[in-house]
Design a protein around this motif. Structure first.
Motif, PDB file in Angstrom:
ATOM      1  N   TYR A 151      -0.423  -4.129  -9.729  1.00 42.19           N
ATOM      2  CA  TYR A 151      -0.210  -4.131  -8.280  1.00 42.19           C
ATOM      3  C   TYR A 151      -1.536  -4.203  -7.533  1.00 42.19           C
ATOM      4  CZ  TYR A 151       4.369  -2.218  -9.720  1.00 42.19           C
ATOM      5  OH  TYR A 151       5.595  -2.002 -10.324  1.00 42.19           O
ATOM      6  N   TRP A 152      -2.479  -3.357  -7.923  1.00 49.58           N
ATOM      7  CA  TRP A 152      -3.734  -3.264  -7.188  1.00 49.58           C
ATOM      8  C   TRP A 152      -4.606  -4.509  -7.357  1.00 49.58           C
ATOM      9  CZ3 TRP A 152      -3.728   1.972  -9.928  1.00 49.58           C
ATOM     10  CH2 TRP A 152      -2.898   2.869  -9.227  1.00 49.58           C
ATOM     11  N   ARG A 153      -4.384  -5.250  -8.416  1.00 50.91           N
ATOM     12  CA  ARG A 153      -5.137  -6.484  -8.614  1.00 50.91           C
ATOM     13  C   ARG A 153      -4.364  -7.708  -8.118  1.00 50.91           C
ATOM     14  NH1 ARG A 153      -7.330  -4.642 -14.602  1.00 50.91           N
ATOM     15  NH2 ARG A 153      -9.139  -3.453 -13.845  1.00 50.91           N
ATOM     16  N   ALA A 154      -3.244  -7.460  -7.443  1.00 43.17           N
ATOM     17  CA  ALA A 154      -2.429  -8.532  -6.860  1.00 43.17           C
ATOM     18  C   ALA A 154      -2.024  -9.554  -7.912  1.00 43.17           C
ATOM     19  CB  ALA A 154      -3.167  -9.201  -5.700  1.00 43.17           C
ATOM     20  N   GLN A 155      -1.558  -9.046  -9.062  1.00 46.85           N
ATOM     21  CA  GLN A 155      -1.106  -9.908 -10.148  1.00 46.85           C
ATOM     22  C   GLN A 155       0.423  -9.978 -10.156  1.00 46.85           C
ATOM     23  OE1 GLN A 155      -3.063  -7.729 -13.318  1.00 46.85           O
ATOM     24  NE2 GLN A 155      -4.870  -9.048 -13.262  1.00 46.85           N
ATOM     25  N   ALA A 207      -2.416 -13.781   1.515  1.00 45.51           N
ATOM     26  CA  ALA A 207      -2.772 -13.533   0.120  1.00 45.51           C
ATOM     27  C   ALA A 207      -4.216 -13.061   0.003  1.00 45.51           C
ATOM     28  CB  ALA A 207      -2.555 -14.800  -0.705  1.00 45.51           C
ATOM     29  N   GLN A 208      -5.103 -13.645   0.786  1.00 42.41           N
ATOM     30  CA  GLN A 208      -6.507 -13.238   0.753  1.00 42.41           C
ATOM     31  C   GLN A 208      -6.675 -11.809   1.248  1.00 42.41           C
ATOM     32  OE1 GLN A 208      -8.125 -16.333   3.185  1.00 42.41           O
ATOM     33  NE2 GLN A 208      -8.371 -17.789   1.490  1.00 42.41           N
ATOM     34  N   SER A 209      -5.997 -11.471   2.342  1.00 40.09           N
ATOM     35  CA  SER A 209      -6.061 -10.108   2.872  1.00 40.09           C
ATOM     36  C   SER A 209      -5.547  -9.092   1.863  1.00 40.09           C
ATOM     37  CB  SER A 209      -5.250 -10.004   4.171  1.00 40.09           C
ATOM     38  OG  SER A 209      -5.799 -10.787   5.188  1.00 40.09           O
ATOM     39  N   GLU A 210      -4.395  -9.395   1.267  1.00 42.87           N
ATOM     40  CA  GLU A 210      -3.804  -8.469   0.308  1.00 42.87           C
ATOM     41  C   GLU A 210      -4.708  -8.288  -0.904  1.00 42.87           C
ATOM     42  OE1 GLU A 210       0.128  -9.809  -0.570  1.00 42.87           O
ATOM     43  OE2 GLU A 210       0.915  -9.246   1.400  1.00 42.87           O
ATOM     44  N   PHE A 211      -5.296  -9.373  -1.366  1.00 43.82           N
ATOM     45  CA  PHE A 211      -6.204  -9.279  -2.511  1.00 43.82           C
ATOM     46  C   PHE A 211      -7.334  -8.298  -2.216  1.00 43.82           C
ATOM     47  CE2 PHE A 211     -10.078 -10.482  -4.705  1.00 43.82           C
ATOM     48  CZ  PHE A 211      -9.665 -10.629  -6.018  1.00 43.82           C
ATOM     49  N   VAL A 212      -7.906  -8.393  -1.013  1.00 45.82           N
ATOM     50  CA  VAL A 212      -9.045  -7.548  -0.663  1.00 45.82           C
ATOM     51  C   VAL A 212      -8.641  -6.086  -0.548  1.00 45.82           C
ATOM     52  CG1 VAL A 212     -10.769  -7.026   1.109  1.00 45.82           C
ATOM     53  CG2 VAL A 212     -10.335  -9.398   0.443  1.00 45.82           C
ATOM     54  N   PHE A 213      -7.619  -5.780   0.266  1.00 48.33           N
ATOM     55  CA  PHE A 213      -7.350  -4.357   0.479  1.00 48.33           C
ATOM     56  C   PHE A 213      -6.677  -3.696  -0.718  1.00 48.33           C
ATOM     57  CE2 PHE A 213      -3.532  -5.951   2.931  1.00 48.33           C
ATOM     58  CZ  PHE A 213      -2.531  -5.327   2.198  1.00 48.33           C
ATOM     59  N   SER A 265      -7.940   2.838   7.571  1.00 50.69           N
ATOM     60  CA  SER A 265      -8.621   2.143   8.662  1.00 50.69           C
ATOM     61  C   SER A 265      -9.421   0.953   8.134  1.00 50.69           C
ATOM     62  CB  SER A 265      -9.566   3.104   9.402  1.00 50.69           C
ATOM     63  OG  SER A 265      -8.827   4.152  10.005  1.00 50.69           O
ATOM     64  N   VAL A 266     -10.051   1.125   6.966  1.00 56.74           N
ATOM     65  CA  VAL A 266     -10.791   0.020   6.356  1.00 56.74           C
ATOM     66  C   VAL A 266      -9.837  -1.121   6.003  1.00 56.74           C
ATOM     67  CG1 VAL A 266     -12.216  -0.696   4.400  1.00 56.74           C
ATOM     68  CG2 VAL A 266     -12.605   1.531   5.458  1.00 56.74           C
ATOM     69  N   PHE A 267      -8.726  -0.783   5.376  1.00 57.03           N
ATOM     70  CA  PHE A 267      -7.770  -1.817   4.956  1.00 57.03           C
ATOM     71  C   PHE A 267      -7.266  -2.606   6.158  1.00 57.03           C
ATOM     72  CE2 PHE A 267      -6.497   1.240   1.311  1.00 57.03           C
ATOM     73  CZ  PHE A 267      -7.685   0.962   0.658  1.00 57.03           C
ATOM     74  N   ALA A 268      -7.031  -1.876   7.254  1.00 53.10           N
ATOM     75  CA  ALA A 268      -6.491  -2.531   8.457  1.00 53.10           C
ATOM     76  C   ALA A 268      -7.441  -3.598   8.988  1.00 53.10           C
ATOM     77  CB  ALA A 268      -6.219  -1.481   9.541  1.00 53.10           C
TER      78      ALA A 268
END
Length: 385
Positions: A256-260, A315-321, A379-382
């Motif tokens: 999940y955390w690696r967006a796989q 997808a890019q946003s989700e990958f980062v946060f 707050s960082v993720f947002a």
């Protein structure tokens, strides 16, 4: 390539007041019928969805609800079907969530024989008054007994969940919970800050003034205690809420955390196909009500009730946060490999501000949260959404 499989068992003996998962309190449940439906859905997805067709399974996670209410025979049937339909990698991690009050040595031994190799107990606390407030049906003594039985049943891999920042709780009580959990020699500890999610009984109680959240500084002090004291006992922090002995991180959750890519089967389960084999990344979800789920599978093999295509920016946003939840963070090269774009070109302005504010750091070529960033993670993720 391979994927992770999530299996949702939606029934509980009682609904905890803080729980916003798709779970349903019941005294009985159609176990055999539901097991057949799970297997039928798995067969359908493996046959029709490119992200799973011809791919092996690297992890399986039985979540809920309370999966330990099911008989080991049913769990074994699902694991056997997964191996028959897709093939399970020889070193696959197979986890089953369990309530300490719903197991005995025979059941745990049966789960181990069925193929489960990792148990996750919802301990939550070792203070019986706290457990009662949280609506748990087990006692601290039952958690201790269950952990000892799990070791006897052959489980080398054992997780204990803890909850902190419970109204009325003190830092000393949080430390006691940590000490008690570590004494049972799990290889993994998860520690979650209590949240009040809309739709839960606790959310209603909070809005009506029946209960009161701890002050922000009290919660921060407890989180600092968790971050310092669990690693002091040999469990390195590898994610915002998760700690493990070296090499014993929860591989399923890392998916999940690696967006796989993962497949979720069962009532209310969510799936994510993000590897490009099926074209544009997408996610979808199933009918929540168990009876409706079973009927849908029996009628048309699928219980999907909604789906969304994920555009590149999302997808890019989700990958980062998601990757920032991990203490190791991510390398800009990882971002480029996934999207064919430079991280700096997409998020350079935002990242620079967060670096300057002391919330992000670049450490050995990887972007990660600082300790201050951990405390302000949401707050960082947002900033990346």
């Amino acid at each position: 390539m391979s994927f992770s499989l999530y299996v949702h068992i939606p029934w509980c003996q009682s609904k905890c007041p803080y729980c916003d998962f798709n779970s349903h309190a019941a005294s009985s449940w159609p176990e055999a019928q539901y097991t057949r439906a799970l297997i039928s859905e798995l067969e359908y997805r493996a046959d029709t969805t490119p992200s799973y067709s011809g791919q092996r399974i690297r992890t399986i996670f039985f979540g809920g609800g309370t999966p330990s209410l099911f008989d080991p025979k049913s769990i074994g049937e699902i694991i056997d079907a997964a191996n028959r339909v897709c093939g399970i990698e020889h070193d696959a991690e197979i986890t089953l969530e369990a309530n300490p009050g719903t197991v005995d040595l025979a059941k745990l031994g049966g789960m181990r024989a069925a193929g489960v190799n990792r148990i996750s107990f919802g301990a939550q606390s070792f203070n019986d008054a706290t457990l009662k407030f949280l609506g748990r049906i087990h006692s601290a003594g039952e958690t201790r007994a269950a952990a000892r039985m799990a070791h006897r049943a052959g489980f080398d891999r054992l997780n204990l969940d803890l909850i902190f920042a419970v109204p009325g709780q003190t830092v000393a009580e949080v430390l006691f919970d940590i000490e008690s959990a570590a004494a049972l020699e799990p290889d993994h500890i998860s520690a979650y800050n209590l949240t009040f999610e809309e739709g839960t009984a606790f959310f209603t109680d909070l809005k009506r003034g029946r209960i009161k959240q701890l002050a922000t500084d009290e919660q921060a002090a407890m989180y600092q205690t968790v971050r310092e004291e669990i690693p002091r006992r040999g469990y390195a922090m590898y994610e915002i809420s998760n700690y493990a002995a070296p090499g014993h991180e929860a591989r399923h959750n890392l998916t999940y955390w690696r967006a796989q890519t993962y497949l979720g089967i069962g009532a209310g389960a969510h799936s994510y196909a993000g590897d490009g084999r099926g074209g544009q990344p997408k996610r979808w979800w199933n009918e929540k009500l168990p009876a409706g789920y079973i009927s849908a599978i029996e009628e048309r093999k699928s219980a999907e009730t909604g789906a969304e295509a994920i555009d590149e920016a999302t997808a890019q946003s989700e990958f980062v946060f998601l990757n920032l939840r991990l203490r190791e963070g991510f390398a800009p090269a990882d971002f480029h490999e996934r999207f064919g774009r430079d991280f700096e070109c997409i998020f350079g302005i935002v990242a620079t501000r967060l670096f300057n504010d002391g919330l992000l750091t670049l450490d050995r070529g990887r972007i990660k949260l600082t300790d201050r960033g951990l405390e302000m993670a949401d707050s960082v993720f947002a900033e990346f959404v």
